[in-house]
Design a protein around this motif. Structure first.
Motif, PDB file in Angstrom:
ATOM      1  N   GLY A   1      -5.633   7.791   9.610  1.00 39.91           N
ATOM      2  CA  GLY A   1      -4.182   7.790   9.506  1.00 39.91           C
ATOM      3  C   GLY A   1      -3.729   8.557   8.272  1.00 39.91           C
ATOM      4  N   HIS A   2      -4.287   8.186   7.115  1.00 38.87           N
ATOM      5  CA  HIS A   2      -3.886   8.845   5.875  1.00 38.87           C
ATOM      6  C   HIS A   2      -4.247  10.331   5.895  1.00 38.87           C
ATOM      7  CE1 HIS A   2      -2.366   5.534   3.578  1.00 38.87           C
ATOM      8  NE2 HIS A   2      -3.453   4.814   3.717  1.00 38.87           N
ATOM      9  N   ILE A   3      -5.496  10.646   6.223  1.00 40.87           N
ATOM     10  CA  ILE A   3      -5.963  12.030   6.141  1.00 40.87           C
ATOM     11  C   ILE A   3      -5.292  12.893   7.196  1.00 40.87           C
ATOM     12  CG2 ILE A   3      -7.983  13.517   6.454  1.00 40.87           C
ATOM     13  CD1 ILE A   3      -9.684  11.386   5.155  1.00 40.87           C
TER      14      ILE A   3
ATOM     15  N   PRO B   1      -5.440   6.906  -3.712  1.00 40.45           N
ATOM     16  CA  PRO B   1      -5.123   5.531  -4.127  1.00 40.45           C
ATOM     17  C   PRO B   1      -6.179   4.515  -3.677  1.00 40.45           C
ATOM     18  CG  PRO B   1      -3.140   6.619  -3.346  1.00 40.45           C
ATOM     19  CD  PRO B   1      -4.298   7.545  -3.022  1.00 40.45           C
ATOM     20  N   ASP B   2      -6.704   4.687  -2.456  1.00 38.97           N
ATOM     21  CA  ASP B   2      -7.734   3.757  -1.969  1.00 38.97           C
ATOM     22  C   ASP B   2      -9.077   4.027  -2.642  1.00 38.97           C
ATOM     23  OD1 ASP B   2      -5.944   2.502  -0.364  1.00 38.97           O
ATOM     24  OD2 ASP B   2      -6.598   3.449   1.498  1.00 38.97           O
ATOM     25  N   LEU B   3      -9.365   5.312  -2.940  1.00 38.74           N
ATOM     26  CA  LEU B   3     -10.635   5.641  -3.602  1.00 38.74           C
ATOM     27  C   LEU B   3     -10.695   5.015  -4.992  1.00 38.74           C
ATOM     28  CD1 LEU B   3     -11.159   9.424  -2.664  1.00 38.74           C
ATOM     29  CD2 LEU B   3     -12.304   7.414  -1.724  1.00 38.74           C
TER      30      LEU B   3
ATOM     31  N   SER C   1      -6.985  -5.171  -3.131  1.00 36.03           N
ATOM     32  CA  SER C   1      -7.513  -3.820  -2.936  1.00 36.03           C
ATOM     33  C   SER C   1      -6.420  -2.767  -3.109  1.00 36.03           C
ATOM     34  CB  SER C   1      -8.161  -3.697  -1.554  1.00 36.03           C
ATOM     35  OG  SER C   1      -7.181  -3.866  -0.557  1.00 36.03           O
ATOM     36  N   ARG C   2      -5.191  -3.203  -3.404  1.00 35.90           N
ATOM     37  CA  ARG C   2      -4.142  -2.270  -3.775  1.00 35.90           C
ATOM     38  C   ARG C   2      -3.684  -2.659  -5.182  1.00 35.90           C
ATOM     39  NH1 ARG C   2      -0.048  -1.843   1.215  1.00 35.90           N
ATOM     40  NH2 ARG C   2       0.264  -4.026   0.690  1.00 35.90           N
ATOM     41  N   GLY C   3      -4.014  -1.835  -6.160  1.00 34.75           N
ATOM     42  CA  GLY C   3      -3.701  -2.146  -7.556  1.00 34.75           C
ATOM     43  C   GLY C   3      -3.030  -0.976  -8.241  1.00 34.75           C
TER      44      GLY C   3
ATOM     45  N   ALA D   1      -3.464   2.195  -8.693  1.00 30.57           N
ATOM     46  CA  ALA D   1      -3.221   3.498  -8.068  1.00 30.57           C
ATOM     47  C   ALA D   1      -2.156   3.416  -6.974  1.00 30.57           C
ATOM     48  CB  ALA D   1      -4.518   4.066  -7.501  1.00 30.57           C
ATOM     49  N   HIS D   2      -1.745   2.211  -6.590  1.00 27.58           N
ATOM     50  CA  HIS D   2      -0.686   2.046  -5.588  1.00 27.58           C
ATOM     51  C   HIS D   2       0.662   1.739  -6.241  1.00 27.58           C
ATOM     52  CE1 HIS D   2      -4.056   1.803  -2.787  1.00 27.58           C
ATOM     53  NE2 HIS D   2      -3.218   1.870  -1.786  1.00 27.58           N
ATOM     54  N   THR D   3       0.819   2.059  -7.546  1.00 29.75           N
ATOM     55  CA  THR D   3       2.076   1.775  -8.243  1.00 29.75           C
ATOM     56  C   THR D   3       2.904   3.047  -8.409  1.00 29.75           C
ATOM     57  OG1 THR D   3       1.112   2.169 -10.433  1.00 29.75           O
ATOM     58  CG2 THR D   3       0.965  -0.077  -9.567  1.00 29.75           C
TER      59      THR D   3
ATOM     60  N   GLY E   1       2.842  10.016  -0.235  1.00 26.05           N
ATOM     61  CA  GLY E   1       2.826   9.711   1.194  1.00 26.05           C
ATOM     62  C   GLY E   1       1.874   8.568   1.531  1.00 26.05           C
ATOM     63  N   HIS E   2       0.809   8.430   0.733  1.00 22.86           N
ATOM     64  CA  HIS E   2      -0.110   7.308   0.944  1.00 22.86           C
ATOM     65  C   HIS E   2       0.641   5.983   0.807  1.00 22.86           C
ATOM     66  CE1 HIS E   2      -4.127   5.276   0.698  1.00 22.86           C
ATOM     67  NE2 HIS E   2      -3.362   4.346   0.154  1.00 22.86           N
ATOM     68  N   LEU E   3       1.509   5.926  -0.206  1.00 22.35           N
ATOM     69  CA  LEU E   3       2.256   4.681  -0.454  1.00 22.35           C
ATOM     70  C   LEU E   3       3.251   4.427   0.679  1.00 22.35           C
ATOM     71  CD1 LEU E   3       2.862   5.172  -4.281  1.00 22.35           C
ATOM     72  CD2 LEU E   3       0.900   4.144  -3.120  1.00 22.35           C
TER      73      LEU E   3
ATOM     74  N   LEU F   1       2.779   5.509   3.889  1.00 15.68           N
ATOM     75  CA  LEU F   1       1.983   5.109   5.052  1.00 15.68           C
ATOM     76  C   LEU F   1       1.416   3.699   4.882  1.00 15.68           C
ATOM     77  CD1 LEU F   1       0.112   8.447   5.863  1.00 15.68           C
ATOM     78  CD2 LEU F   1       1.906   7.357   7.203  1.00 15.68           C
ATOM     79  N   ASP F   2       1.214   3.280   3.644  1.00 17.55           N
ATOM     80  CA  ASP F   2       0.779   1.904   3.383  1.00 17.55           C
ATOM     81  C   ASP F   2       1.945   0.920   3.534  1.00 17.55           C
ATOM     82  OD1 ASP F   2      -1.866   2.389   2.966  1.00 17.55           O
ATOM     83  OD2 ASP F   2      -1.919   1.686   0.886  1.00 17.55           O
ATOM     84  N   ARG F   3       3.132   1.431   3.781  1.00 12.70           N
ATOM     85  CA  ARG F   3       4.346   0.624   3.951  1.00 12.70           C
ATOM     86  C   ARG F   3       4.482  -0.381   2.795  1.00 12.70           C
ATOM     87  NH1 ARG F   3       4.037  -1.832   9.769  1.00 12.70           N
ATOM     88  NH2 ARG F   3       2.088  -2.550   8.905  1.00 12.70           N
TER      89      ARG F   3
END
Ligand SMILES: [Zn+2]
Length: 150
Positions: free
Chosen positions: A5-7, A33-35, A52-54, A56-58, A88-90, A92-94
């Motif tokens: 989805g992300h890629i 962000p996930d890596l 698992s979202r910390g 890098a998801h801010t 865009g990752h953030l 798509l992570d809604r």
């Protein structure tokens, strides 16, 4: 995980904006962000409350990356396009759902929410399956299109 989805969705968006663009860095930024955060949750669980979202998801991390890209690249348009792959990752992570805002706006709304006590995201499985299928279809399409143009 939402890997395809992300890629796939990010690569297709970049290809639509710039048909000649090299997609390696955009695809890397789409999952960065996930890596960062998934290993962090395993290696430093106390720091991010097993989530698992910390960091890098801010929005704070996104702002730091934007400043870095704008300073490192002479072309602001390219810097913004690459930054959009990360931001865009953030999307798509809604990040607006469930405990997302507390992570996105960290540290304004308190510490990272505990993975074990987090509210459940509605329709997560259906969203993930759809996103993975759409992303994989985009990747196949892009691979065929680019092979044809070589
Ligand atoms: Zn993520």
């Amino acid at each position: 995980v939402y890997l395809f989805g992300h890629i796939g969705i990010t690569a297709a968006a970049v290809d639509a904006a710039q048909p000649e663009a090299d997609l390696k860095l955009p695809m890397f930024l789409a999952i960065l962000p996930d890596l960062i955060d998934k290993p962090a949750a395993v290696l430093l669980p106390a720091l991010v409350h097993d989530n698992s979202r910390g960091f890098a998801h801010t929005l704070a991390a996104a702002a730091v990356l934007l400043a870095f890209l704008a300073a490192a690249l002479p072309n602001l348009r390219k810097a913004l396009l690459l930054w959009a792959c990360y931001a865009g990752h953030l999307v798509l992570d809604r990040m607006w759902l469930a405990e997302g805002p507390q992570i996105l706006l960290w540290p304004l709304l308190g510490p990272f929410p505990s993975w074990f006590e987090r509210p459940r995201t509605p329709h997560l499985l259906a969203y993930n399956i759809t996103g993975e299928l759409v992303g994989a279809a985009f990747l196949l399409h892009l691979a065929r299109k680019r092979a044809r143009n070589m």
